[in-house]
Design a protein around this motif. Structure first.
Motif, short mmCIF file in Angstrom:
data_model
loop_
_atom_site.label_atom_id
_atom_site.label_comp_id
_atom_site.label_asym_id
_atom_site.label_seq_id
_atom_site.Cartn_x
_atom_site.Cartn_y
_atom_site.Cartn_z
N SER A 248 0.81 -1.23 0.00
CA SER A 248 0.00 0.00 0.00
C SER A 248 0.83 1.27 0.00
N ARG A 249 2.11 1.17 -0.26
CA ARG A 249 2.98 2.34 -0.11
C ARG A 249 3.06 3.24 -1.34
N LYS A 250 2.79 2.73 -2.52
CA LYS A 250 2.92 3.59 -3.69
C LYS A 250 1.73 4.55 -3.81
N ILE A 251 1.95 5.67 -4.44
CA ILE A 251 0.94 6.74 -4.47
C ILE A 251 0.37 6.99 -5.86
N ASP A 252 0.80 6.25 -6.87
CA ASP A 252 0.22 6.43 -8.21
C ASP A 252 -1.09 5.64 -8.29
N ARG A 253 -2.05 6.22 -8.99
CA ARG A 253 -3.37 5.59 -9.13
C ARG A 253 -3.94 6.02 -10.48
N VAL A 254 -4.30 5.08 -11.32
CA VAL A 254 -4.92 5.40 -12.61
C VAL A 254 -6.42 5.61 -12.34
N ALA A 255 -6.75 6.77 -11.82
CA ALA A 255 -8.11 7.01 -11.31
C ALA A 255 -9.06 7.56 -12.36
N LEU A 256 -8.56 8.05 -13.47
CA LEU A 256 -9.39 8.58 -14.56
C LEU A 256 -9.10 7.77 -15.82
N PHE A 257 -10.09 7.12 -16.36
CA PHE A 257 -9.84 6.21 -17.48
C PHE A 257 -11.13 5.98 -18.26
N LYS A 258 -10.95 5.52 -19.50
CA LYS A 258 -12.08 5.18 -20.35
C LYS A 258 -12.32 3.67 -20.27
N SER A 259 -13.54 3.28 -19.98
CA SER A 259 -13.86 1.87 -19.81
C SER A 259 -13.99 1.16 -21.16
N TYR A 260 -13.80 -0.14 -21.13
CA TYR A 260 -14.12 -0.98 -22.28
C TYR A 260 -14.30 -2.42 -21.78
N LYS A 261 -15.01 -3.21 -22.55
CA LYS A 261 -15.26 -4.60 -22.19
C LYS A 261 -13.93 -5.35 -22.04
N GLY A 262 -13.77 -6.00 -20.91
CA GLY A 262 -12.55 -6.75 -20.66
C GLY A 262 -11.53 -6.02 -19.82
N LEU A 263 -11.70 -4.71 -19.65
CA LEU A 263 -10.80 -3.95 -18.79
C LEU A 263 -11.06 -4.33 -17.34
N GLU A 264 -9.99 -4.44 -16.57
CA GLU A 264 -10.15 -4.87 -15.17
C GLU A 264 -9.18 -4.12 -14.27
N LEU A 265 -9.72 -3.51 -13.22
CA LEU A 265 -8.91 -2.86 -12.20
C LEU A 265 -8.40 -3.90 -11.23
N ARG A 266 -7.09 -3.82 -10.91
CA ARG A 266 -6.49 -4.78 -10.00
C ARG A 266 -6.30 -4.16 -8.61
N ARG A 267 -5.89 -4.98 -7.65
CA ARG A 267 -5.82 -4.55 -6.25
C ARG A 267 -4.83 -3.41 -6.04
N ASN A 268 -3.80 -3.32 -6.87
CA ASN A 268 -2.76 -2.31 -6.67
C ASN A 268 -3.00 -1.04 -7.48
N HIS A 269 -4.25 -0.80 -7.85
CA HIS A 269 -4.65 0.40 -8.60
C HIS A 269 -4.03 0.44 -10.00
N THR A 270 -3.75 -0.71 -10.56
CA THR A 270 -3.34 -0.80 -11.97
C THR A 270 -4.36 -1.65 -12.71
N PHE A 271 -4.23 -1.66 -14.05
CA PHE A 271 -5.18 -2.38 -14.90
C PHE A 271 -4.52 -3.56 -15.59
N ASN A 272 -5.33 -4.45 -16.11
CA ASN A 272 -4.83 -5.60 -16.86
C ASN A 272 -4.36 -5.21 -18.26
N GLU A 273 -4.60 -3.97 -18.69
CA GLU A 273 -4.12 -3.46 -19.97
C GLU A 273 -2.85 -2.63 -19.71
N PRO A 274 -1.67 -3.08 -20.15
CA PRO A 274 -0.42 -2.39 -19.82
C PRO A 274 -0.40 -0.92 -20.20
N GLU A 275 -0.95 -0.56 -21.36
CA GLU A 275 -0.92 0.84 -21.78
C GLU A 275 -1.68 1.74 -20.82
N TYR A 276 -2.69 1.20 -20.16
CA TYR A 276 -3.45 1.99 -19.19
C TYR A 276 -2.61 2.35 -17.96
#
Length: 289
Positions: free
Chosen positions: A197-225
């Motif tokens: 829980s120590r890192k402070i980056d968060r991809v909090a603003l994003f465009k949704s699409y089918k198959g996109l998934e937010l992970r526990r560490n505030h990153t997504f399953n799509e690397p470019e995101y």
């Protein structure tokens, strides 16, 4: 506005209710600054503001007419990711934002420009995310404000932030245009913060699409995101000014008695203005002027 009795009920209606973005998803963990959080994001220009919160917390009458409320318990493991991913799946192709109560989105020129204007510019640059950095806020006097929260006397760390290369899992090679950012209270009091829980980056603003998934560490399953910029130049970024870590450190019996003050030589009053954050490098305008 509607009051939904469960996440399932909200999701079943989401594709009819959330017709246009951007949509702010506010997750309410306690009763601290709930109304100011919701008002702030309404003022940012979000088309819809959705509050996920228990029935035990009240909303002012005027906010009840402007906010879509969903009965939700955030104490369950993975509750935030479950709700965000359910919304992603229900309303693909729409801009979403998420944060907790006592957190406030700031972005370049937010005093005169709406969040929709920022997203429109970002989309012109063929970017489908806006990287946000969580900047800790804390009250200057913990005897006067024992929960560490005060909007009038909010302080922040003006320096002490750094980034490390994010390594590809199982390798010694860095991910392209991905970094892990650290700083603030999570760094200064890291002995009380779980490593995950120590890192402070968060991809909090994003465009949704089918198959996109937010992970526990505030990153997504799509690397470019998860990238902080595109390949050809720097992109704009935003800051989430957050009392959440300060609240937790003072609420937790394992840390509260060890912390008499969050003040140090690099503390500065927060001016509640984007210019201060731009000057400190807490976010950047990219090519947006």
């Amino acid at each position: 506005m509607a009051h939904y009795s469960s996440l399932k009920k909200f999701i079943s209606a989401a594709n009819e209710v959330l017709l246009k973005g951007p949509v702010a998803l506010i997750f309410v963990e306690d009763d601290v600054e709930v109304d100011t959080t919701l008002r702030h994001h309404i003022d940012c220009g979000f088309k819809h503001v959705v509050a996920f919160m228990p029935d035990a917390f009240d909303l002012p009458i005027d906010l009840a007419d402007r906010v879509q409320r969903v009965r939700y318990d955030l104490s369950a493991d993975g509750a935030l990711e479950k709700a965000v991913n359910a919304v992603i799946n229900a309303v693909p192709d729409i801009w979403l934002y998420y944060c907790y109560n006592a957190e406030y989105l700031f972005y370049p020129f937010c005093e005169t420009r709406s969040v929709g204007e920022m997203i429109a510019f970002n989309a012109e640059e063929r970017r489908f995310t806006i990287m946000t950095y969580v900047v800790d806020l804390y009250a200057d006097d913990l005897e006067k404000f024992p929960n560490a929260v005060s909007l009038d006397y909010a302080h922040m760390d003006r320096s002490g932030y750094y980034a490390l290369a994010r390594m590809k899992p199982g390798t010694e090679w860095p991910e392209e245009r991905q970094l892990d950012f650290f700083g603030g209270l999570r760094l200064r009091f890291e002995e009380h913060i779980a490593e995950s829980s120590r890192k402070i980056d968060r991809v909090a603003l994003f465009k949704s699409y089918k198959g996109l998934e937010l992970r526990r560490n505030h990153t997504f399953n799509e690397p470019e995101y998860n990238t902080y910029s595109c390949e050809w130049h720097h992109n704009l970024s935003a800051a989430i000014m957050s009392f959440r870590t300060a609240k937790a450190l003072k609420r937790n019996p394992g840390s509260t008695f060890d912390i008499q003050s969050f003040q140090w030589h690099n503390s500065a009053p927060f001016e509640w203005h984007s210019r201060q954050l731009l000057d400190l490098g807490s976010m950047e305008p990219g090519q947006w002027f």
